[in-house]
Write a protein that holds these residues in place. Structure first.
Motif, PDB file in Angstrom:
ATOM      1  N   GLN A 116       0.523  -0.817  -0.542  1.00  0.00           N
ATOM      2  CA  GLN A 116       0.066   0.211  -0.194  1.00  0.00           C
ATOM      3  C   GLN A 116       0.565   1.086   0.484  1.00  0.00           C
ATOM      4  OE1 GLN A 116      -2.742   0.534   3.095  1.00  0.00           O
ATOM      5  NE2 GLN A 116      -4.399   1.759   2.457  1.00  0.00           N
ATOM      6  N   TRP A 117       0.458   2.087  -1.267  1.00  0.00           N
ATOM      7  CA  TRP A 117       1.755   3.379  -1.058  1.00  0.00           C
ATOM      8  C   TRP A 117       0.623   4.417  -0.669  1.00  0.00           C
ATOM      9  CZ3 TRP A 117       4.547  -0.348  -3.626  1.00  0.00           C
ATOM     10  CH2 TRP A 117       5.198  -0.083  -3.245  1.00  0.00           C
ATOM     11  N   ASN A 118       0.854   5.523   0.191  1.00  0.00           N
ATOM     12  CA  ASN A 118       0.658   6.788   0.344  1.00  0.00           C
ATOM     13  C   ASN A 118      -0.388   7.051  -0.335  1.00  0.00           C
ATOM     14  OD1 ASN A 118      -0.197   8.808   2.011  1.00  0.00           O
ATOM     15  ND2 ASN A 118       1.626   9.025   3.601  1.00  0.00           N
ATOM     16  N   TRP A 119       0.268   8.180  -1.459  1.00  0.00           N
ATOM     17  CA  TRP A 119      -0.311   8.984  -1.675  1.00  0.00           C
ATOM     18  C   TRP A 119      -1.538   8.014  -2.769  1.00  0.00           C
ATOM     19  CZ3 TRP A 119       1.196  13.772  -5.424  1.00  0.00           C
ATOM     20  CH2 TRP A 119       2.890  12.286  -6.572  1.00  0.00           C
ATOM     21  N   ASP A 120      -1.024   7.523  -3.026  1.00  0.00           N
ATOM     22  CA  ASP A 120      -1.440   5.930  -4.785  1.00  0.00           C
ATOM     23  C   ASP A 120      -3.158   6.179  -3.811  1.00  0.00           C
ATOM     24  OD1 ASP A 120       1.505   5.590  -5.060  1.00  0.00           O
ATOM     25  OD2 ASP A 120       0.058   4.504  -6.502  1.00  0.00           O
ATOM     26  N   THR A 153       8.140  -9.284  -4.949  1.00  0.00           N
ATOM     27  CA  THR A 153       8.201  -8.386  -6.393  1.00  0.00           C
ATOM     28  C   THR A 153       8.265  -7.154  -6.264  1.00  0.00           C
ATOM     29  OG1 THR A 153       6.559  -8.169  -5.916  1.00  0.00           O
ATOM     30  CG2 THR A 153       7.053 -10.256  -7.066  1.00  0.00           C
ATOM     31  N   TYR A 154       9.078  -6.596  -4.730  1.00  0.00           N
ATOM     32  CA  TYR A 154       9.624  -5.434  -5.119  1.00  0.00           C
ATOM     33  C   TYR A 154      10.818  -5.616  -4.109  1.00  0.00           C
ATOM     34  CZ  TYR A 154       9.846  -0.174  -3.908  1.00  0.00           C
ATOM     35  OH  TYR A 154       9.564   1.371  -3.895  1.00  0.00           O
ATOM     36  N   PHE A 155      12.098  -4.522  -4.218  1.00  0.00           N
ATOM     37  CA  PHE A 155      12.957  -3.606  -3.757  1.00  0.00           C
ATOM     38  C   PHE A 155      12.832  -2.531  -3.574  1.00  0.00           C
ATOM     39  CE2 PHE A 155      17.239  -2.018  -3.506  1.00  0.00           C
ATOM     40  CZ  PHE A 155      18.030  -3.079  -2.321  1.00  0.00           C
ATOM     41  N   THR A 179       8.251   8.858   4.468  1.00  0.00           N
ATOM     42  CA  THR A 179       6.645   9.526   3.713  1.00  0.00           C
ATOM     43  C   THR A 179       6.430  10.123   2.309  1.00  0.00           C
ATOM     44  OG1 THR A 179       4.665  11.068   4.756  1.00  0.00           O
ATOM     45  CG2 THR A 179       6.534  12.455   4.851  1.00  0.00           C
ATOM     46  N   GLN A 180       4.795  10.525   2.186  1.00  0.00           N
ATOM     47  CA  GLN A 180       5.151  11.281   0.437  1.00  0.00           C
ATOM     48  C   GLN A 180       3.564  12.098   0.702  1.00  0.00           C
ATOM     49  OE1 GLN A 180       3.561   7.264  -1.444  1.00  0.00           O
ATOM     50  NE2 GLN A 180       5.009   7.481  -3.563  1.00  0.00           N
ATOM     51  N   PRO A 181       3.808  12.567  -0.179  1.00  0.00           N
ATOM     52  CA  PRO A 181       2.820  13.781  -0.469  1.00  0.00           C
ATOM     53  C   PRO A 181       2.107  13.537   0.511  1.00  0.00           C
ATOM     54  CG  PRO A 181       3.684  13.489  -2.760  1.00  0.00           C
ATOM     55  CD  PRO A 181       4.283  12.247  -1.739  1.00  0.00           C
ATOM     56  N   PRO A 193      14.375  11.473  -2.465  1.00  0.00           N
ATOM     57  CA  PRO A 193      13.483  11.349  -3.877  1.00  0.00           C
ATOM     58  C   PRO A 193      12.018  10.642  -3.611  1.00  0.00           C
ATOM     59  CG  PRO A 193      15.441  11.784  -4.206  1.00  0.00           C
ATOM     60  CD  PRO A 193      15.913  11.342  -2.376  1.00  0.00           C
ATOM     61  N   TRP A 194      12.321   9.277  -2.970  1.00  0.00           N
ATOM     62  CA  TRP A 194      10.777   8.898  -3.035  1.00  0.00           C
ATOM     63  C   TRP A 194      10.192   9.679  -2.069  1.00  0.00           C
ATOM     64  CZ3 TRP A 194      13.930   3.815  -1.846  1.00  0.00           C
ATOM     65  CH2 TRP A 194      14.546   3.117  -3.538  1.00  0.00           C
ATOM     66  N   GLU A 195       9.855  10.388  -1.699  1.00  0.00           N
ATOM     67  CA  GLU A 195       8.654  10.972  -0.511  1.00  0.00           C
ATOM     68  C   GLU A 195       8.650  12.053  -1.628  1.00  0.00           C
ATOM     69  OE1 GLU A 195      10.238  11.284   3.829  1.00  0.00           O
ATOM     70  OE2 GLU A 195      10.980  12.498   2.760  1.00  0.00           O
ATOM     71  N   MET A 249      12.577   2.754 -19.077  1.00  0.00           N
ATOM     72  CA  MET A 249      11.887   3.855 -18.210  1.00  0.00           C
ATOM     73  C   MET A 249      12.288   4.028 -17.282  1.00  0.00           C
ATOM     74  SD  MET A 249       8.865   2.197 -19.834  1.00  0.00           S
ATOM     75  CE  MET A 249       8.680   1.601 -21.002  1.00  0.00           C
ATOM     76  N   ARG A 250      13.085   3.461 -16.182  1.00  0.00           N
ATOM     77  CA  ARG A 250      13.279   3.609 -14.483  1.00  0.00           C
ATOM     78  C   ARG A 250      14.904   4.293 -14.446  1.00  0.00           C
ATOM     79  NH1 ARG A 250       9.083   1.902 -11.281  1.00  0.00           N
ATOM     80  NH2 ARG A 250      11.036   2.349  -9.905  1.00  0.00           N
ATOM     81  N   PRO A 251      14.827   5.002 -13.529  1.00  0.00           N
ATOM     82  CA  PRO A 251      15.737   5.492 -12.972  1.00  0.00           C
ATOM     83  C   PRO A 251      16.617   4.956 -13.229  1.00  0.00           C
ATOM     84  CG  PRO A 251      14.381   5.720 -11.109  1.00  0.00           C
ATOM     85  CD  PRO A 251      13.283   4.353 -12.128  1.00  0.00           C
ATOM     86  N   ARG A 294      11.046   8.146 -19.880  1.00  0.00           N
ATOM     87  CA  ARG A 294      11.341   7.755 -19.157  1.00  0.00           C
ATOM     88  C   ARG A 294      11.423   8.737 -17.595  1.00  0.00           C
ATOM     89  NH1 ARG A 294      16.470   5.379 -18.005  1.00  0.00           N
ATOM     90  NH2 ARG A 294      17.376   6.217 -19.438  1.00  0.00           N
ATOM     91  N   TYR A 295      10.448   7.687 -16.681  1.00  0.00           N
ATOM     92  CA  TYR A 295      10.622   8.049 -14.917  1.00  0.00           C
ATOM     93  C   TYR A 295      10.180   9.693 -14.362  1.00  0.00           C
ATOM     94  CZ  TYR A 295       9.229   5.248 -10.981  1.00  0.00           C
ATOM     95  OH  TYR A 295       8.495   5.790 -10.109  1.00  0.00           O
ATOM     96  N   TRP A 296       9.195  10.659 -14.896  1.00  0.00           N
ATOM     97  CA  TRP A 296       9.250  11.623 -14.289  1.00  0.00           C
ATOM     98  C   TRP A 296      10.334  12.506 -14.999  1.00  0.00           C
ATOM     99  CZ3 TRP A 296       5.346  13.347 -11.317  1.00  0.00           C
ATOM    100  CH2 TRP A 296       4.643  11.967 -10.259  1.00  0.00           C
ATOM    101  N   SER A 322      -3.093  -1.477 -15.639  1.00  0.00           N
ATOM    102  CA  SER A 322      -3.958  -1.659 -14.774  1.00  0.00           C
ATOM    103  C   SER A 322      -3.277  -0.892 -13.311  1.00  0.00           C
ATOM    104  CB  SER A 322      -4.471  -2.937 -14.508  1.00  0.00           C
ATOM    105  OG  SER A 322      -4.377  -3.788 -15.998  1.00  0.00           O
ATOM    106  N   PHE A 323      -3.557   0.682 -13.695  1.00  0.00           N
ATOM    107  CA  PHE A 323      -2.722   0.912 -12.450  1.00  0.00           C
ATOM    108  C   PHE A 323      -4.171   1.672 -11.653  1.00  0.00           C
ATOM    109  CE2 PHE A 323       0.425   3.205 -10.409  1.00  0.00           C
ATOM    110  CZ  PHE A 323       1.690   1.946 -10.736  1.00  0.00           C
ATOM    111  N   SER A 324      -3.599   1.839  -9.996  1.00  0.00           N
ATOM    112  CA  SER A 324      -5.174   1.770  -9.842  1.00  0.00           C
ATOM    113  C   SER A 324      -5.396   3.447  -9.545  1.00  0.00           C
ATOM    114  CB  SER A 324      -4.719   1.606  -8.163  1.00  0.00           C
ATOM    115  OG  SER A 324      -4.696  -0.051  -8.132  1.00  0.00           O
ATOM    116  N   TRP A 325      -4.614   4.101  -9.454  1.00  0.00           N
ATOM    117  CA  TRP A 325      -4.604   5.608  -9.335  1.00  0.00           C
ATOM    118  C   TRP A 325      -4.906   6.517 -11.254  1.00  0.00           C
ATOM    119  CZ3 TRP A 325       0.396   8.819  -7.370  1.00  0.00           C
ATOM    120  CH2 TRP A 325       1.561   8.425  -8.330  1.00  0.00           C
ATOM    121  N   THR A 326      -4.702   5.910 -11.797  1.00  0.00           N
ATOM    122  CA  THR A 326      -4.095   6.386 -12.967  1.00  0.00           C
ATOM    123  C   THR A 326      -6.678   6.161 -13.139  1.00  0.00           C
ATOM    124  OG1 THR A 326      -2.793   5.621 -14.295  1.00  0.00           O
ATOM    125  CG2 THR A 326      -4.602   5.715 -15.316  1.00  0.00           C
TER     126      THR A 326
END
Ligand code: 9YW
Length: 425
Positions: free
Chosen positions: A31-35, A79-81, A103-105, A162-164, A200-202, A353-355, A412-416
């Motif tokens: 579960q991601w915060n601002w998502d 599946t996540y690091f 944290t996040q926004p 930066p992740w914040e 597409m990634r960092p 590329r990402y952002w 299939s992205f939730s926030w989209t």
């Protein structure tokens, strides 16, 4: 109801892991915060109880000091690091899920008002106790922001990673991040590039720096005062401050409805401080708002979407009004879908590329909201229409190439899906 609205709802159902929603299967399995804050607004368009539940599951991870972590690790996944072992924040939690240490926004307060307003229009008086509980969780987190992330009282809150920011790989962070060491004790086992093309990634060196920062803060045992002194990356971020200011205004609205007078006063003070801070970050020559690198003391002038996010919180003056409109139109000129996350005329622009160029539906949702608030409804309608078209054409992807409109990143992205539901609502 259209088939596409049905499809958006189906994505939220597919990504539901029991009262909380993962951003997308596999790539982001927690579960991601601002998502979740955005997702709860998507749910509110058709299921108020599920909207509340999304926020309730998020605050299960809230720290004793008020921080709302950027990730809540409800259920293990490989599946996540980096996972919970790298963060090593376990000691702070008893009978609570493990979490990341940053944290996040704080979109949470905006989401709470949005869902509470819909509940009221549906005559749902029974949500009062749930609203009150979530309101107090949000208030604790806003106090945390002010105390821990603006200790020097600038009226701007800082990110230490930066992740914040939520805009993790933005060129806005390049200079500040370049000062961070690439040395890590942790073995970097990236999982993201197994799900999405590396193009597409960092870059790898960015990941080394991301993990180095985690290690610095882990060595501070996640004590916020020690982290503030040790931080090799410290940026007073206008996007974060704007979201906090707007969420504060939304909490004031809720507090008025709940008749919480002390809280109204406390939040009004915070609100004033943040608006003053934000106003000071406008730059006429750039036609936008800029963040401040607290280590170099310099403005961060890189043209990114953050230039325009303060519109959600403040009323522009006449000059700013025209300048922002012209600038956004300039960025969108020749694009199939704007607003690009980095200006297309910038040397940092990369459309995939990402952002660093792609368009995010939730960022457009904020920009549309800010433009409407500032009586720029025509431009808002164009951006809203283009966002809806991009999704209808390319699917509920994580982000979109502004030049071609191609859907990129996770599927299939939730926030989209949530953005689609809210923009269509
Ligand atoms: C990562 C989940 C998250 C978003 C961030 C976005 C990305 C995760 O995905 O970060 O590992 O890089 O940048 O804003 O919350 O959707």
């Amino acid at each position: 109801m259209s088939d596409i609205t049905d499809a958006a709802r189906a994505i939220l159902a597919f990504n539901d892991r029991g009262g909380y929603t993962v951003p997308t299967d596999a790539l982001y399995p927690f579960q991601w915060n601002w998502d979740s804050a955005f997702v709860s607004m998507g749910f509110a368009t058709f299921n108020i109880d599920r909207a509340y539940q999304e926020l309730e599951r998020l605050i299960e991870g809230q720290w004793d000091d008020g921080m709302l972590p950027h990730i809540v690790f409800h259920v293990p996944s490989d599946t996540y690091f980096p996972g919970p072992d790298v963060w090593n924040t376990h000691h702070r939690h008893h009978k609570k899920p493990t979490t990341s240490g940053i944290t996040q926004p704080p979109v949470f307060g905006m989401a709470l008002r949005y869902i509470y307003e819909i509940a009221l229009t549906e005559g749902r008086e029974d949500v009062l106790a749930r609203t009150r509980l979530l309101f107090h969780a949000a208030l604790r987190s806003h106090r945390w922001w002010m105390k821990v992330r603006d200790p020097e009282k600038r009226g701007l809150v800082a990110i230490l990673h930066p992740w914040e920011s939520g805009s993790d790989n933005s060129p806005a962070w390049d200079e500040a991040l370049a000062r961070v060491s690439t040395i890590t004790k942790t073995e970097i086992c990236r999982q993201d590039t197994k799900h999405v093309s590396a193009a597409m990634r960092p870059h790898h060196a960015d990941y080394q720096r991301f993990i180095h920062l985690v290690e610095v803060y882990r060595e501070c045992k996640w004590d916020p005062v020690k982290q503030w002194s040790a931080a090799p990356f410290k940026v007073a971020d206008v996007q974060m401050t704007a979201i906090l200011a707007r969420a504060t205004a939304d909490l004031i609205w809720i507090a008025s409805h709940l008749n919480l007078l002390d809280e109204i006063n406390e939040l009004s003070t915070i609100h004033r401080i943040l608006l003053d801070g934000l106003r000071g970050r406008w730059r006429n020559n750039l036609r936008g708002f800029v963040s401040l690198d607290l280590i170099s003391g310099k403005d961060i002038q890189k043209p990114t979407q953050a230039y325009f996010i303060p519109l959600i919180a403040i009323e522009l003056d006449t000059y700013q009004h025209e300048a922002v409109q012209d600038e956004i139109e300039r960025w969108c000129n020749g694009m199939i879908v704007g607003v690009p996350s980095t200006a297309p005329f910038s040397s940092d622009f990369e459309s995939k590329r990402y952002w660093r160029g792609p368009v995010w539906a939730v960022i457009n949702w904020l920009i549309v909201d800010g433009l409407c608030k500032n009586h720029l409804a025509e431009l808002a309608a164009i951006i809203e229409g283009n966002t809806i078209n991009a999704i209808e054409r390319a699917g509920f992807r994580e982000y979109f190439d502004p030049i071609t409109g191609e859907g990129l990143g996770g599927n299939s992205f939730s926030w989209t899906a949530a953005a689609y539901l809210v923009l269509r609502h």
